[in-house]
Enzyme design. Structure first.
Site, short mmCIF file in Angstrom:
data_model
loop_
_atom_site.label_atom_id
_atom_site.label_comp_id
_atom_site.label_asym_id
_atom_site.label_seq_id
_atom_site.Cartn_x
_atom_site.Cartn_y
_atom_site.Cartn_z
CE LYS A 19 4.32 -10.82 -11.13
NZ LYS A 19 5.48 -11.68 -10.78
CD1 TRP B 183 -1.96 -4.71 -4.33
CD2 TRP B 183 -1.23 -6.09 -2.74
NE1 TRP B 183 -1.67 -5.91 -4.92
CE2 TRP B 183 -1.23 -6.77 -3.98
CE3 TRP B 183 -0.82 -6.78 -1.60
CZ2 TRP B 183 -0.83 -8.10 -4.11
CZ3 TRP B 183 -0.41 -8.09 -1.73
CH2 TRP B 183 -0.42 -8.73 -2.98
CD GLU C 295 10.67 -16.07 -15.45
OE1 GLU C 295 9.56 -15.84 -15.96
OE2 GLU C 295 10.81 -16.37 -14.24
CG ASN D 12 1.27 1.58 3.80
OD1 ASN D 12 0.10 1.68 3.46
ND2 ASN D 12 2.27 2.10 3.10
N GLY D 13 0.89 -1.87 6.63
CA GLY D 13 1.38 -2.84 7.60
C GLY D 13 0.25 -3.74 8.06
CE LYS E 14 12.24 -16.90 -11.66
NZ LYS E 14 11.05 -17.20 -10.96
CB CYS F 15 -0.85 0.01 1.26
SG CYS F 15 -1.67 -1.54 1.58
NE ARG G 84 4.20 1.57 -2.25
CZ ARG G 84 5.15 1.59 -1.34
NH1 ARG G 84 6.24 2.27 -1.55
NH2 ARG G 84 5.01 0.95 -0.20
CD GLU H 219 11.93 -20.35 -9.25
OE1 GLU H 219 11.12 -20.95 -9.98
OE2 GLU H 219 11.94 -19.11 -9.15
CG HIS I 89 19.48 -42.66 -15.00
ND1 HIS I 89 19.66 -44.03 -15.00
CD2 HIS I 89 19.54 -42.28 -13.70
CE1 HIS I 89 19.80 -44.45 -13.75
NE2 HIS I 89 19.73 -43.40 -12.94
O1 M6R Z 1 0.37 -15.88 -10.75
P1 M6R Z 1 0.80 -17.30 -10.70
O2 M6R Z 1 1.65 -17.59 -9.52
O3 M6R Z 1 -0.34 -18.27 -10.80
O4 M6R Z 1 1.71 -17.50 -11.99
C1 M6R Z 1 2.20 -18.76 -12.33
C2 M6R Z 1 3.31 -18.67 -13.36
O5 M6R Z 1 2.83 -18.10 -14.54
C3 M6R Z 1 4.52 -17.86 -12.85
O6 M6R Z 1 5.03 -18.42 -11.67
C4 M6R Z 1 5.64 -17.83 -13.90
O7 M6R Z 1 6.17 -19.10 -14.08
C5 M6R Z 1 6.72 -16.82 -13.51
N1 M6R Z 1 7.01 -15.97 -14.62
C6 M6R Z 1 8.00 -17.44 -13.12
O8 M6R Z 1 8.94 -16.50 -12.70
#
Ligand code: M6R
Length: 626
Positions: A621, A92, A506, A118-119, A503, A2, A27, A499, A522
């Site tokens: 996103k 938020w 992407e 906020n908080g 990262k 927020c 934000r 993960e 394998h």
């Molecule tokens: O909003 P969500 O957590 O459901 O999104 C899921 C994926 O689309 C999201 O985690 C995506 O893999 C990210 N870009 C990874 O960094």
């Protein structure tokens, strides 16, 4: 998170407040509101959605004052005279959905005391019950509203003294801006655990949760410390500590421009969000421990506690990074709670014929709460009679509403496309689920206490890992030209290998694959040569020796190795090309600490490759289509 803006000074407050809110838009927020003190009272307006909706609302409100506050469509109207003190907020949602009633500023029964917060107030429920019994009427679901009523209850004619008393009663975190209808020329600000800055301009003061809202007016600021309270008039200010002693403060000079200020001085949202993890994890966990009893308190699951007790199978679904958090959850649930658990891609789950019944709980993990595949998986599981639970960051989102019950991850808005702080919070919430399920079943008091104690220590340990950023940057400088990377991990860190790879690919567009360490021989090990480096996750845990063997197998084939291990493991230096150390923690919590250097590595690699870190190509996103 927020945003708060407050104003007192020689100018009209409202346009400055609205402009300040716009500067905080980056934000993320889901509702907004404003309250300005006028000669006749306090004028307030709130709206769901963007600031522009709030502006429309203000324009539409039939002003009780001699002249409208903002220009109505088609004609310019004079601004309200002498409305030179006010507060505003972008919310938020954390406690209660994004509604006008829940938007800030919140007020007391008489509409005299107004505040933006906020908080999170941890003891709000108990305070609310007590105040309601004394006749206070609450109209919102927020934790914030209790502060207004508590101030009203204890008000002794001096808002500053009353606020000091009230703050001693509150548990939790706050950045606060407060005004009282009947106390002229006074604006209060207070801080504990949530940032608050006072901007000192010529004949005016602007307070804000973030310098981005101030920078247009002044670069001279005072940063409040935890426990401090500021009493501000249009000419002067005084700062008090929690015991009402006046304190002297240094005036700082902000060096950033507007664009940098929006990112809090960070070059990218992703880096800012990585560095927010000590706080985001603390927020995810705040108020959720019963440390002595070795139990957790998850208010969102209380209504389904009996069904959780009956649950004999868990299916965790999610997409991308969220699903990987689920895989960590699978290891925890089976080891500590003894509940058979499987994890699926939400998009696979919805089309396969999973064996489900009323004793199956489906846990849907999603940062946005809007991922179409995850939502569809929840609907499918409900149809089959399963208990559906959400681990969601965005309050009031579709998945939060569709699931039978759930726990918000409270990691704050995540703006960069790459999920970072949301992921570590998702794992933290799954640890809480594990303790809850576990303590209902096989988990001992001592184990529950040990997990909770280690969780409490996590934010500091994350800080120690973040301090390695420069070291990780140097590693990235050596490796950024390589085109392929393997990420290896086993048991709890097997999902973290995936993960690390997601990262890296992407945001830097460098090809990376995650592997379970044991799988290398394998097939994948055929890829390894001097041009195919590996990140080997090998903390000192129950599978360390196995991971170490995988590392040696890679070295034997001429592969370069960047190892992540636990502090104190000097031996690995002889075998790996680079070593990154994380602090010691419980094996089940190592995924959180290991993730941080992998995020920093991906970030540094993307920068060195000249990528648009916050908005990588082809990605959104939130994926709201199948
Ligand atoms: O909003 P969500 O957590 O459901 O999104 C899921 C994926 O689309 C999201 O985690 C995506 O893999 C990210 N870009 C990874 O960094």
């Amino acid at each position: 998170m927020c945003g708060i803006v407050g104003y007192i000074g020689k100018n009209q407050a409202l346009p400055i407040l609205l402009d300040g809110l716009k500067r905080l838009e980056y934000r993320g927020y889901d509702s907004a509101g404003v309250a300005v003190k006028t000669a006749d009272g306090v004028f307030s307006a709130k709206a769901i959605g963007k600031i522009v909706e709030l502006e429309k609302k203000i324009g539409e409100i039939k002003s009780p004052f001699p002249c409208p506050l903002v220009p109505r469509s088609g004609r310019r109207a004079p601004l309200l005279k002498r409305a030179n003190t006010g507060i505003a907020h972008t919310r938020w949602a954390t406690h209660g959905a994004p509604t006008e009633a829940n938007a800030h500023p919140q007020t007391d029964c008489q509409g005299k005391i107004w505040l933006a917060h906020n908080g999170i107030i941890e003891n709000y429920q108990e305070l609310k019950t007590r105040l309601a019994a004394k006749g206070h009427k609450f109209i919102s679901e927020t934790d914030t509203e209790v502060i207004a009523h508590l101030l009203e209850d204890l008000y002794d004619g001096n808002l500053t003294a009353t606020l000091i008393k009230v703050l001693k009663i509150l548990k939790g975190t706050y950045g606060l801006a407060v005004l009282h209808r009947d106390e002229p020329n006074k604006l209060l600000a207070a801080k504990r655990g949530s940032p608050l800055v006072i901007g000192l301009a010529d004949g005016e003061f602007i307070i804000a949760s973030d310098a981005a809202a101030i920078i247009r007016h002044t670069k001279q600021v005072i940063y409040l410390n935890d426990g401090e309270i500021a009493e501000i008039s249009d000419r002067d200010f005084k700062i008090f500590d929690a015991d009402n002693n006046q304190v002297d403060k240094n005036v700082d000079q902000i060096e950033w421009d507007q664009a940098a200020a929006e990112k809090g001085g960070w070059p990218h949202f992703m880096l800012k969000e990585i560095f927010e993890q000590p706080e985001s994890i603390a927020n995810s966990l705040r108020g959720r421990f019963m440390a002595e009893a070795g139990r957790v308190k998850l208010g969102g699951l209380e209504g389904v506690a009996e069904r959780i007790r009956q649950t004999n199978k868990i299916i965790i679904v999610g997409c991308g990074t969220a699903r990987l958090a689920g895989l960590v959850g699978e290891y925890m649930m089976e080891e500590y709670a003894g509940v058979p658990t499987e994890v699926d891609y939400a998009h696979e789950f919805r089309y396969r014929k999973a064996v489900l019944d009323e004793q199956t709980a489906l846990i849907a993990i999603s940062q946005s709460g809007e991922t179409a595949d995850t939502l569809a998986a929840v609907q499918e599981a409900k149809e089959k009679g399963c208990l559906t639970l959400g681990v969601v960051n965005v309050v009031g989102s579709s998945i939060a509403r569709e699931t039978d019950a759930g726990v918000y991850s409270h990691s704050g808005p995540e703006i960069a496309v790459a999920s970072t702080k949301a992921f570590t919070s998702q794992i933290a919430i799954l640890v809480l689920f594990t303790v809850m399920f576990g303590r209902q079943r096989q988990m001992s008091l001592a184990t529950g206490q040990r997990i909770i104690n280690e969780l409490i220590a996590l934010p500091d340990k994350i800080r120690q890992v973040l301090a390695l950023n420069d070291e990780i940057k140097r590693v990235a400088e050596k490796y950024y030209k390589f085109k392929n990377f393997a990420f290896l991990g086993r048991k709890y860190n097997h999902p973290i290998a995936f993960e690390g790879a997601i990262k890296l690919k992407e945001i830097s567009y460098v090809h990376a694959e995650g592997f379970a360490s044991g799988e290398m021989k394998h097939g994948p090990i055929a890829l390894i040569d001097e041009n195919f480096p590996s990140l080997v996750i090998a903390p000192l845990d129950s599978v360390y020796e196995k991971n170490y063997s995988s590392l040696q197998e890679i070295k034997a084939r001429g592969g370069k190795v960047i190892a992540i291990t636990t502090a104190g493991n000097g031996k690995i230096k002889a075998a790996a090309d680079e070593v990154i150390y994380i602090p010691k923690t419980l094996e089940m919590l190592t995924p959180i600490l290991v993730t941080v250097p992998l995020q920093l590595f991906a970030y540094q690699m993307a920068i060195l490759n000249g990528r648009d870190v916050d908005k990588p190509r082809n990605l959104a996103k939130s994926v709201t289509v199948e």
